[in-house]
Scaffold this motif. Structure first.
Motif, short mmCIF file in Angstrom:
data_model
loop_
_atom_site.label_atom_id
_atom_site.label_comp_id
_atom_site.label_asym_id
_atom_site.label_seq_id
_atom_site.Cartn_x
_atom_site.Cartn_y
_atom_site.Cartn_z
N THR A 217 5.77 -9.89 -27.23
CA THR A 217 6.10 -10.38 -25.96
C THR A 217 7.33 -9.31 -25.09
O THR A 217 7.53 -9.64 -23.94
CB THR A 217 6.50 -11.76 -25.62
OG1 THR A 217 7.58 -11.99 -26.57
CG2 THR A 217 5.29 -12.49 -26.15
N ASN A 218 8.08 -8.72 -26.00
CA ASN A 218 8.97 -7.78 -25.57
C ASN A 218 8.56 -6.50 -24.94
O ASN A 218 9.44 -5.65 -24.29
CB ASN A 218 10.34 -7.58 -26.30
CG ASN A 218 11.08 -8.83 -26.42
OD1 ASN A 218 11.51 -9.60 -25.58
ND2 ASN A 218 11.45 -9.28 -27.91
N LEU A 219 7.35 -6.20 -25.10
CA LEU A 219 6.94 -4.91 -24.76
C LEU A 219 6.80 -4.53 -23.42
O LEU A 219 6.36 -5.45 -22.45
CB LEU A 219 5.30 -4.74 -25.24
CG LEU A 219 5.06 -4.08 -26.63
CD1 LEU A 219 3.50 -3.96 -26.90
CD2 LEU A 219 5.73 -3.15 -26.92
N GLU A 220 7.39 -3.48 -23.01
CA GLU A 220 7.52 -3.00 -21.76
C GLU A 220 6.80 -1.69 -21.34
O GLU A 220 6.18 -1.56 -20.35
CB GLU A 220 8.87 -2.38 -21.21
CG GLU A 220 9.94 -3.69 -21.26
CD GLU A 220 11.17 -3.22 -21.08
OE1 GLU A 220 11.28 -1.96 -20.59
OE2 GLU A 220 12.14 -4.17 -20.83
N SER A 221 6.12 -1.17 -22.43
CA SER A 221 5.21 0.13 -22.43
C SER A 221 4.24 0.06 -23.48
O SER A 221 4.91 -0.17 -24.65
CB SER A 221 6.07 1.34 -22.24
OG SER A 221 5.22 2.44 -22.34
N LEU A 222 3.08 0.35 -23.36
CA LEU A 222 2.23 0.21 -24.24
C LEU A 222 1.15 1.36 -24.10
O LEU A 222 0.47 1.29 -22.98
CB LEU A 222 1.23 -1.26 -24.56
CG LEU A 222 0.14 -1.09 -25.22
CD1 LEU A 222 0.55 -1.04 -26.90
CD2 LEU A 222 -0.30 -2.36 -25.31
N ASN A 223 0.98 2.19 -24.98
CA ASN A 223 -0.10 3.35 -24.86
C ASN A 223 -1.09 3.28 -25.87
O ASN A 223 -0.88 3.16 -27.04
CB ASN A 223 0.68 4.76 -25.24
CG ASN A 223 -0.16 6.00 -25.02
OD1 ASN A 223 -1.18 5.92 -24.93
ND2 ASN A 223 0.72 7.22 -24.59
N LEU A 224 -2.61 3.08 -25.41
CA LEU A 224 -3.72 2.97 -25.84
C LEU A 224 -4.57 3.97 -25.66
O LEU A 224 -5.74 3.87 -25.73
CB LEU A 224 -4.34 1.82 -25.97
CG LEU A 224 -3.54 0.41 -26.30
CD1 LEU A 224 -4.28 -0.87 -25.73
CD2 LEU A 224 -3.53 0.15 -27.71
N ASP A 225 -3.91 5.08 -25.35
CA ASP A 225 -5.04 6.37 -25.02
C ASP A 225 -5.96 6.97 -25.87
O ASP A 225 -5.59 6.97 -27.25
CB ASP A 225 -4.13 7.51 -24.54
CG ASP A 225 -4.59 8.64 -23.84
OD1 ASP A 225 -5.86 8.98 -23.95
OD2 ASP A 225 -3.99 9.57 -23.30
N SER A 226 -7.12 6.90 -25.50
CA SER A 226 -8.29 7.50 -26.50
C SER A 226 -8.43 6.43 -27.79
O SER A 226 -9.03 6.76 -28.65
CB SER A 226 -7.78 8.78 -26.96
OG SER A 226 -7.99 9.76 -25.86
N CYS A 227 -8.05 5.31 -27.45
CA CYS A 227 -8.52 4.45 -28.73
C CYS A 227 -9.71 4.03 -28.37
O CYS A 227 -10.23 3.59 -27.37
CB CYS A 227 -7.49 3.18 -28.92
SG CYS A 227 -5.76 4.01 -29.40
N LEU B 55 5.25 -6.15 -19.46
CA LEU B 55 4.71 -4.86 -19.42
C LEU B 55 4.81 -4.00 -18.05
O LEU B 55 4.82 -4.85 -17.01
CB LEU B 55 3.24 -4.65 -19.59
CG LEU B 55 2.63 -4.52 -21.29
CD1 LEU B 55 1.28 -4.48 -21.18
CD2 LEU B 55 3.39 -3.44 -21.63
N LYS B 56 5.35 -2.81 -18.27
CA LYS B 56 5.54 -1.98 -16.97
C LYS B 56 4.59 -0.82 -17.04
O LYS B 56 4.50 -0.23 -15.95
CB LYS B 56 7.32 -1.51 -16.89
CG LYS B 56 8.21 -2.66 -16.71
CD LYS B 56 9.50 -2.02 -16.75
CE LYS B 56 10.50 -3.36 -16.54
NZ LYS B 56 11.87 -2.80 -16.51
N CYS B 57 4.47 -0.44 -18.31
CA CYS B 57 3.76 0.75 -18.35
C CYS B 57 2.41 0.71 -19.09
O CYS B 57 2.70 -0.01 -20.24
CB CYS B 57 4.28 1.87 -18.75
SG CYS B 57 3.60 3.56 -18.84
N LEU B 58 1.03 0.83 -18.80
CA LEU B 58 -0.02 0.36 -19.66
C LEU B 58 -0.94 1.69 -19.57
O LEU B 58 -1.44 2.27 -18.48
CB LEU B 58 -0.71 -0.72 -18.98
CG LEU B 58 -1.85 -1.01 -19.96
CD1 LEU B 58 -1.82 -1.26 -21.45
CD2 LEU B 58 -2.74 -2.18 -19.53
N GLU B 59 -1.29 2.49 -20.59
CA GLU B 59 -1.95 3.61 -20.68
C GLU B 59 -3.18 3.28 -21.38
O GLU B 59 -3.43 2.93 -22.75
CB GLU B 59 -1.06 4.62 -21.62
CG GLU B 59 -1.91 5.97 -21.86
CD GLU B 59 -2.12 6.93 -20.87
OE1 GLU B 59 -2.95 7.12 -20.48
OE2 GLU B 59 -1.23 7.21 -20.11
N LEU B 60 -4.53 3.34 -20.61
CA LEU B 60 -5.74 2.94 -20.95
C LEU B 60 -6.68 4.25 -20.80
O LEU B 60 -7.88 4.12 -21.01
CB LEU B 60 -6.29 1.75 -20.39
CG LEU B 60 -5.39 0.60 -20.75
CD1 LEU B 60 -6.07 -0.58 -19.83
CD2 LEU B 60 -5.58 -0.01 -22.13
#
Length: 604
Positions: A351-361, A377-382
């Motif tokens: 729950t502390n995550l501010e940025s999560l990158n899941l590019d190409s998953c 979350l402030k930044c999400l990469e999908l």
């Protein structure tokens, strides 16, 4: 005036962790960059174009720099003023070997000449004449050799040395630094000559806080020499592909480490086990390493870990339940791993995550429900995932979201309506062919957007009218081929724009350049593959801040571009036209030499 102008020692440039995804903000190619370094800009540079009135000191310093040939020595004036003059000469590219002589014995503290042209061993005599006053030197990308480093032996108070891309420095040069026992920061990025043997000198740098050996491929077995550096807080050995688990053993006692970057090495889960005692570690970059989710057993002991990069590793769903034990994480990069929605259910407790990158998953719509509770979350990469429009409603409650990348996904116009309530959104990437004017219309409530990427979207002239709602846009990319001059009329009043990419719209003409002439804040403009001609260049004369102009496959003449640079656009440093580009008033072929530097070939 003594110390008033001196740069405080605790104001040295610090490494900033950027919460980016795999792709750079303005880059179409998949980049593996995760971290970058941000350097503070000189105060004199920030005044330019800011509208602020320069101080009397600023005016005097600039005047002296403009007439530097009239002065033979600054050794009798306060060193703070000498420092300001030196900095201004560097920033304005007026410093030469001949005028450098005026700074002999000036007791200057900082000599930052990174990537400055012409720096070689002959400069070192004046540089070293600063003696015990000299605290910081940056000679990155210079031609300084081992012999040149021998001149620094009397600069006993040196704290920071930067020799990135100095390919002529070897173990012999390192030996000349052995007496500099007060060093706190040392950097030798991209050096093929430094070996584990030469690293023996590091054992004497007991005050070292930051060590950067990125892309030094011959340092295997050399980390034994830093075992006793108890003050070390930052170690960068990225892209040193010879580093193995055996090297990690020598880091086990560096309990002061806060930042460790070992990406693209041969380190496995076994090597990570040596890091269990590094309880102060907050940043760990393992991009491209041979680790799996099994390494999370060791990382669970790192209670202060905030930033973890597992991009391009061997992480799968197997063992991903261990992510739940990393509750302190703020930034997690899992891009380019073979993980599915099954892994995401173990992330919902972070729950502390501010940025999560899941590019190409291999993430689908159903997996997004696990992100609904990540309210920070402030930044999400999908980008390049298998999601479509169906799962976007799970993101509607992420009210702190500032950046989301949905490029190359199955998201359609209809799905974009589910993002309309994300009022905090500033950056949105929708580089996908199925996005049309209808989708753009659904986003008009996002008035806080500053960056909008519609690179491949099928936006037409009528759809451009919706862009009038985005008064705060700073960068805009629309390159789907559906625009004409009529559509460009709708963005001519977006005064905040500093980057505009309209390439691939083959119906744009010189009229487009006329319409854009009022966007005086533009720093970068791309109208490649259009009908723009040399005649249209006159409309760019008002864009005094323009630094980059791309005109590939346009009917423009090289001589007219050069004239535009020299007479009307003094800040324009990069102009690309087909396979050629202008840089610093030189027309050159865009080709990188064997040493990684631009090779300049004069064009007709």
């Amino acid at each position: 005036m003594g110390g008033a102008c001196s740069r405080k020692r605790n104001q040295q440039d610090e490494e900033e962790v950027l919460q980016r995804g795999v792709s750079g903000r303005y880059c179409k190619s998949a980049s593996s960059k995760w971290l970058a370094t941000s350097f503070s800009r000189p105060a004199t540079d920030m005044l330019i174009g800011s509208g602020k009135c320069p101080s009397l000191m600023d005016l005097c310093v600039r005047k002296i720099a403009e007439n530097i040939g009239n002065y033979s020595s600054f050794s009798m004036i306060p060193r703070d003023i000498s420092q300001l003059i030196f900095n201004e000469l560097v920033n304005s590219q007026r410093l030469s070997q001949s005028c450098l002589e005026a700074f002999r014995d000036c007791a200057i503290q900082d000599m930052c000449l990174g990537e400055y042209p012409g720096v070689n061993d002959e400069w070192m005599n004046v540089i070293s004449s600063q003696g015990s006053s000299l605290l910081s030197i940056d000679l990155s990308a210079s031609e300084v050799t081992d012999s040149g480093l021998s001149a620094l032996k009397d600069c006993k108070n040196l704290q920071s040395l930067n020799f990135n891309f100095c390919e002529l420095i070897s173990d012999v040069g390192l030996g000349h630094l052995s007496g500099l026992s007060k060093l706190t920061s040392l950097s030798f990025r991209r050096n093929d000559a430094i070996t584990s043997h030469g690293m023996g000198v590091f054992s004497g740098f007991v005050d070292l806080v930051k060590l950067d050996l990125e892309r030094c491929p011959k340092i295997h077995n050399g980390l034994i020499h830093i075992e006793g550096l108890s003050k070390l807080e930052s170690l960068n050995i990225k892209w040193c592909n010879s580093i193995t688990d055996a090297d990690m053993k020598h880091l086990a006692g560096l309990t002061g480490l806060k930042s460790l970057q070992i990406s693209c090495s041969k380190v496995t889960d076994s090597g990570i086990a040596y890091l269990k005692a590094l309880h102060k570690l907050s940043l760990l970059n393992l991009e491209g390493c041979l680790v799996t989710a099994a390494c999370l057993d060791s990382l669970a002991a790192l209670s202060m870990l905030l930033y973890l990069n597992l991009n391009r590793c061997r992480v799968t769903d197997d063992g991903s339940d261990k992510f739940a034990r990393l509750g302190s994480l703020k930034v997690l990069n899992l891009g380019f791993n073979d993980i599915t929605d099954a892994c995401l259910k173990h992330l919902k407790g972070l729950t502390n995550l501010e940025s999560l990158n899941l590019d190409s998953c291999r993430i689908k719509d159903v997996g997004l429900i696990n992100l609904a509770g990540l309210r920070r979350l402030k930044c999400l990469e999908l980008s390049d995932t298998e999601i479509g429009s169906g799962g976007l409603h799970h993101l509607s409650g992420l009210t702190n979201l500032q950046s989301i990348n949905l490029s190359f996904t199955g998201v359609t116009d209809g799905g974009l309506r589910k993002l309309s309530g994300l009022s905090t959104l500033k950056s949105l990437n929708l580089d996908a062919r199925q996005i049309t004017d209808t989708g753009l219309a659904a986003l008009t409530s996002l008035t806080g957007l500053t960056h909008l990427d519609l690179f491949g979207a099928r936006i037409t002239d009528p759809g451009m009218a919706y862009l009038r709602n985005f008064k705060n846009l700073q960068s805009l990319e629309i390159c789907g081929g559906g625009l004409s001059d009529a559509g460009v009329k709708h963005i001519k009043d977006l005064r905040s724009l500093n980057l505009l990419n309209l390439s691939q719209n083959c119906n744009l003409t010189d009229k487009t350049l006329e319409l854009l002439s009022g966007l005086t804040g533009l720093l970068s403009l791309n109208v490649s593959n259009s009908q723009v001609t040399t005649a249209g260049l006159r409309h760019l004369k008002m864009l005094k801040n323009l630094r980059s102009l791309t005109l590939e496959s346009c009917r423009v003449m090289g001589r007219d571009i050069k004239k535009l640079q020299s007479t009307d656009l003094p800040n324009l440093m990069w102009v690309r036209r087909g396979d050629w580009f202008y840089h610093d008033d030189v027309l050159a072929l865009n080709w990188r030499g064997a040493r990684g530097r631009d090779v300049t070939l004069t064009a007709p």
